[in-house]
Design a protein around this motif. Structure first.
Motif, PDB file in Angstrom:
ATOM      1  N   TYR A 106       0.839  -1.190   0.000  1.00 49.60           N
ATOM      2  CA  TYR A 106       0.000   0.000   0.000  1.00 49.60           C
ATOM      3  C   TYR A 106       0.879   1.246   0.000  1.00 49.60           C
ATOM      4  N   SER A 107       0.284   2.368  -0.420  1.00 53.99           N
ATOM      5  CA  SER A 107       0.962   3.652  -0.235  1.00 53.99           C
ATOM      6  C   SER A 107       0.829   4.048   1.232  1.00 53.99           C
ATOM      7  N   PHE A 108       1.653   4.987   1.664  1.00 52.79           N
ATOM      8  CA  PHE A 108       1.577   5.457   3.041  1.00 52.79           C
ATOM      9  C   PHE A 108       0.202   6.058   3.328  1.00 52.79           C
ATOM     10  N   THR A 109      -0.328   6.815   2.362  1.00 55.66           N
ATOM     11  CA  THR A 109      -1.638   7.448   2.555  1.00 55.66           C
ATOM     12  C   THR A 109      -2.735   6.407   2.675  1.00 55.66           C
ATOM     13  N   GLN A 110      -2.732   5.413   1.791  1.00 53.60           N
ATOM     14  CA  GLN A 110      -3.736   4.354   1.860  1.00 53.60           C
ATOM     15  C   GLN A 110      -3.741   3.678   3.227  1.00 53.60           C
ATOM     16  N   PHE A 111      -2.584   3.463   3.754  1.00 55.65           N
ATOM     17  CA  PHE A 111      -2.464   2.779   5.039  1.00 55.65           C
ATOM     18  C   PHE A 111      -2.987   3.635   6.181  1.00 55.65           C
ATOM     19  N   VAL A 112      -2.566   4.902   6.241  1.00 56.46           N
ATOM     20  CA  VAL A 112      -2.903   5.751   7.386  1.00 56.46           C
ATOM     21  C   VAL A 112      -4.387   6.074   7.422  1.00 56.46           C
ATOM     22  N   VAL A 113      -5.004   6.316   6.278  1.00 61.13           N
ATOM     23  CA  VAL A 113      -6.422   6.703   6.272  1.00 61.13           C
ATOM     24  C   VAL A 113      -7.344   5.510   6.514  1.00 61.13           C
ATOM     25  N   ASN A 114      -6.834   4.307   6.355  1.00 65.38           N
ATOM     26  CA  ASN A 114      -7.643   3.099   6.548  1.00 65.38           C
ATOM     27  C   ASN A 114      -7.473   2.606   7.984  1.00 65.38           C
ATOM     28  N   ASP A 126      13.141   0.433   8.594  1.00 67.87           N
ATOM     29  CA  ASP A 126      14.367  -0.343   8.731  1.00 67.87           C
ATOM     30  C   ASP A 126      15.327  -0.070   7.572  1.00 67.87           C
ATOM     31  N   ASN A 127      15.374   1.174   7.151  1.00 70.42           N
ATOM     32  CA  ASN A 127      16.253   1.574   6.060  1.00 70.42           C
ATOM     33  C   ASN A 127      16.835   2.933   6.428  1.00 70.42           C
ATOM     34  N   VAL A 128      18.093   2.955   6.852  1.00 74.41           N
ATOM     35  CA  VAL A 128      18.690   4.182   7.379  1.00 74.41           C
ATOM     36  C   VAL A 128      18.651   5.309   6.358  1.00 74.41           C
ATOM     37  N   ARG A 129      18.907   4.982   5.111  1.00 71.77           N
ATOM     38  CA  ARG A 129      18.975   6.019   4.066  1.00 71.77           C
ATOM     39  C   ARG A 129      17.645   6.737   3.899  1.00 71.77           C
ATOM     40  N   LEU A 130      16.538   6.019   4.035  1.00 70.47           N
ATOM     41  CA  LEU A 130      15.218   6.607   3.813  1.00 70.47           C
ATOM     42  C   LEU A 130      14.449   6.827   5.112  1.00 70.47           C
ATOM     43  N   SER A 131      15.112   6.625   6.231  1.00 70.19           N
ATOM     44  CA  SER A 131      14.418   6.665   7.517  1.00 70.19           C
ATOM     45  C   SER A 131      13.722   7.993   7.773  1.00 70.19           C
ATOM     46  N   ASP A 132      14.432   9.099   7.563  1.00 69.27           N
ATOM     47  CA  ASP A 132      13.838  10.415   7.838  1.00 69.27           C
ATOM     48  C   ASP A 132      12.640  10.683   6.935  1.00 69.27           C
ATOM     49  N   ALA A 133      12.752  10.317   5.667  1.00 66.19           N
ATOM     50  CA  ALA A 133      11.657  10.562   4.723  1.00 66.19           C
ATOM     51  C   ALA A 133      10.434   9.729   5.083  1.00 66.19           C
ATOM     52  N   PHE A 134      10.641   8.454   5.421  1.00 72.83           N
ATOM     53  CA  PHE A 134       9.524   7.598   5.811  1.00 72.83           C
ATOM     54  C   PHE A 134       8.849   8.140   7.065  1.00 72.83           C
ATOM     55  N   PHE A 135       9.667   8.508   8.059  1.00 69.88           N
ATOM     56  CA  PHE A 135       9.105   8.989   9.322  1.00 69.88           C
ATOM     57  C   PHE A 135       8.324  10.285   9.104  1.00 69.88           C
ATOM     58  N   ALA A 136       8.889  11.203   8.323  1.00 70.38           N
ATOM     59  CA  ALA A 136       8.224  12.489   8.082  1.00 70.38           C
ATOM     60  C   ALA A 136       6.867  12.287   7.418  1.00 70.38           C
ATOM     61  N   GLU A 137       6.805  11.362   6.477  1.00 65.07           N
ATOM     62  CA  GLU A 137       5.531  11.139   5.782  1.00 65.07           C
ATOM     63  C   GLU A 137       4.480  10.584   6.728  1.00 65.07           C
ATOM     64  N   LEU A 138       4.858   9.608   7.544  1.00 60.60           N
ATOM     65  CA  LEU A 138       3.914   9.049   8.505  1.00 60.60           C
ATOM     66  C   LEU A 138       3.461  10.106   9.505  1.00 60.60           C
ATOM     67  N   PHE A 139       4.406  10.923   9.960  1.00 59.28           N
ATOM     68  CA  PHE A 139       4.087  11.971  10.935  1.00 59.28           C
ATOM     69  C   PHE A 139       3.131  12.999  10.338  1.00 59.28           C
ATOM     70  N   GLU A 140       3.398  13.420   9.129  1.00 65.79           N
ATOM     71  CA  GLU A 140       2.554  14.427   8.472  1.00 65.79           C
ATOM     72  C   GLU A 140       1.146  13.900   8.191  1.00 65.79           C
ATOM     73  N   LEU A 141       1.050  12.590   7.989  1.00 65.06           N
ATOM     74  CA  LEU A 141      -0.265  11.995   7.756  1.00 65.06           C
ATOM     75  C   LEU A 141      -1.019  11.749   9.058  1.00 65.06           C
ATOM     76  N   GLY A 142      -0.345  11.975  10.192  1.00 68.03           N
ATOM     77  CA  GLY A 142      -1.007  11.856  11.478  1.00 68.03           C
ATOM     78  C   GLY A 142      -0.914  10.503  12.141  1.00 68.03           C
ATOM     79  N   PHE A 143      -0.010   9.641  11.660  1.00 67.05           N
ATOM     80  CA  PHE A 143       0.131   8.331  12.295  1.00 67.05           C
ATOM     81  C   PHE A 143       0.876   8.504  13.620  1.00 67.05           C
ATOM     82  N   PRO A 144       0.430   7.854  14.687  1.00 72.50           N
ATOM     83  CA  PRO A 144       1.041   8.071  16.020  1.00 72.50           C
ATOM     84  C   PRO A 144       2.530   7.713  16.059  1.00 72.50           C
ATOM     85  N   GLN A 145       3.351   8.630  16.585  1.00 75.44           N
ATOM     86  CA  GLN A 145       4.784   8.362  16.704  1.00 75.44           C
ATOM     87  C   GLN A 145       5.068   7.150  17.588  1.00 75.44           C
TER      88      GLN A 145
END
Length: 339
Positions: A106-114, A126-145
């Protein structure tokens, strides 16, 4: 010459698992490609642990960020440790709506809104290179830290057995004298104390870097008969420059390549003990293991302590360290494990 040494070391090992790991590691050193040690351990051990995840509720399921190779390895680790994986998140449109490792992507949006899809889940980044980008997207979509777990290194760390202490052949008494060379934050010393059921004679925890030494002191302050030493262990007594690695305290080592330098004292085990006994020595000191063992030669020859020595920092350690130990104490028996 190296090939002869490799054969000599192979013939030292007491069990087939050791020999299989050794063959796989030598193949990887010389040929590259995939390190087969991981597959060997998945086949050998029926269960494993991902210690950091044990703080989450047992009824939760896990969601993995990324449908590429890192994601696939994370899924394998989770399943082997007995965790349920619900789905994968990836923003690549070509992967969404498909299955990877039998799991829906799923996309991040599909997951968070469902809410039904994300209920009772922990998201693994679990990917250091993309960790900040993944976290920022989840945070901006409102998924609990509180339900996002970010690993400190690529690939979720599984524990096959009890690291340093998992051999059935280790004969443990209630009078163990343990040296933790490279205590970092004291965790390995606490693992040892738990391993011996809290019954031991004495412990020496050695850590050269100021931050690590402070953590070690704090972690071990409530235990009896524990000495903490702000020293590096080597083959001679002198001052030297240690560098904290660019990724943090873990991995600090002798040299000036790093983002924080400290002058530390190098001590030998023989001098630190001053003739007293050691029964168990653990070393994970970023490539200085052979030097530190040479600084413990008298102790090894006199008391023949159990040794848990890291061999992965330098390729040549895989054969140089076992052969040196065998040369000074022929009675030692050798096993190899991979964590």
């Amino acid at each position: 010459m190296v090939s002869k040494k490799l054969v000599e070391v192979y013939e030292l090992f007491e069990d087939e698992l050791s020999k299989n790991i050794f063959e796989a590691k030598v193949k990887w050193y010389f040929q590259g490609g995939d390190d087969e040690c991981e597959s060997i351990l998945y086949d050998y051990y029926k269960t494993s642990r991902i210690v950091d995840l044990e703080r989450y509720p047992q009824n939760y399921e896990y969601v993995v960020c990324g449908a590429g190779n890192y994601g696939k390895k994370t899924i394998k680790a989770l399943l082997h440790a007995g965790y349920k994986v619900r789905c994968i998140l990836d923003n690549d449109p070509s992967k969404q709506g498909k299955k990877v490792e039998g799991l829906n992507v799923y996309s991040f949006t599909q997951f968070v809104v469902n809410k039904e899809l994300n209920n009772n889940t922990i998201v693994i980044i679990d990917n250091v290179r993309l960790s900040d980008a993944f976290f920022a997207e989840l945070f901006e979509l409102g998924f609990p830290q509180s339900r996002i777990y970010r690993t400190k290194e690529d690939i979720v760390r599984t524990a096959f057995g009890n690291i340093y202490f998992d051999l059935n052949e280790l004969n443990i008494s209630n009078e163990e004298v343990f040296i933790d060379a490279g205590s970092f934050n004291g965790d390995s010393t606490i693992d040892f104390i738990n391993f011996v059921g809290g019954k031991y004679s004495k412990i020496y925890a050695c850590e050269p870097m100021a931050d690590g030494f402070t953590m070690t002191q704090a972690a071990l302050s409530t235990y009896e008969n524990v000495e903490t030493h702000k020293v590096a262990l080597g083959n001679k007594c002198e001052d030297a420059v240690f560098a904290e690695s660019f990724s943090g305290l873990m991995g600090s080592r002798l040299g000036e390549s790093g983002d924080h330098l400290e002058t530390v004292r190098i001590e030998t085990i023989d001098r630190m003990l001053a003739g007293d006994m050691a029964t168990f020595i653990k070393m994970d000191i970023e490539g200085a293991e052979l030097d530190a063992l040479k600084g413990a030669q008298l102790t090894l020859q006199t008391y023949k302590p159990k040794l848990a020595i890291s061999l992965y920092h330098k390729n040549e350690d895989l054969y140089e360290i076992p052969l040196w130990i065998k040369s000074i104490v022929p009675e030692y028996k050798f096993y190899l494990r991979h964590y």
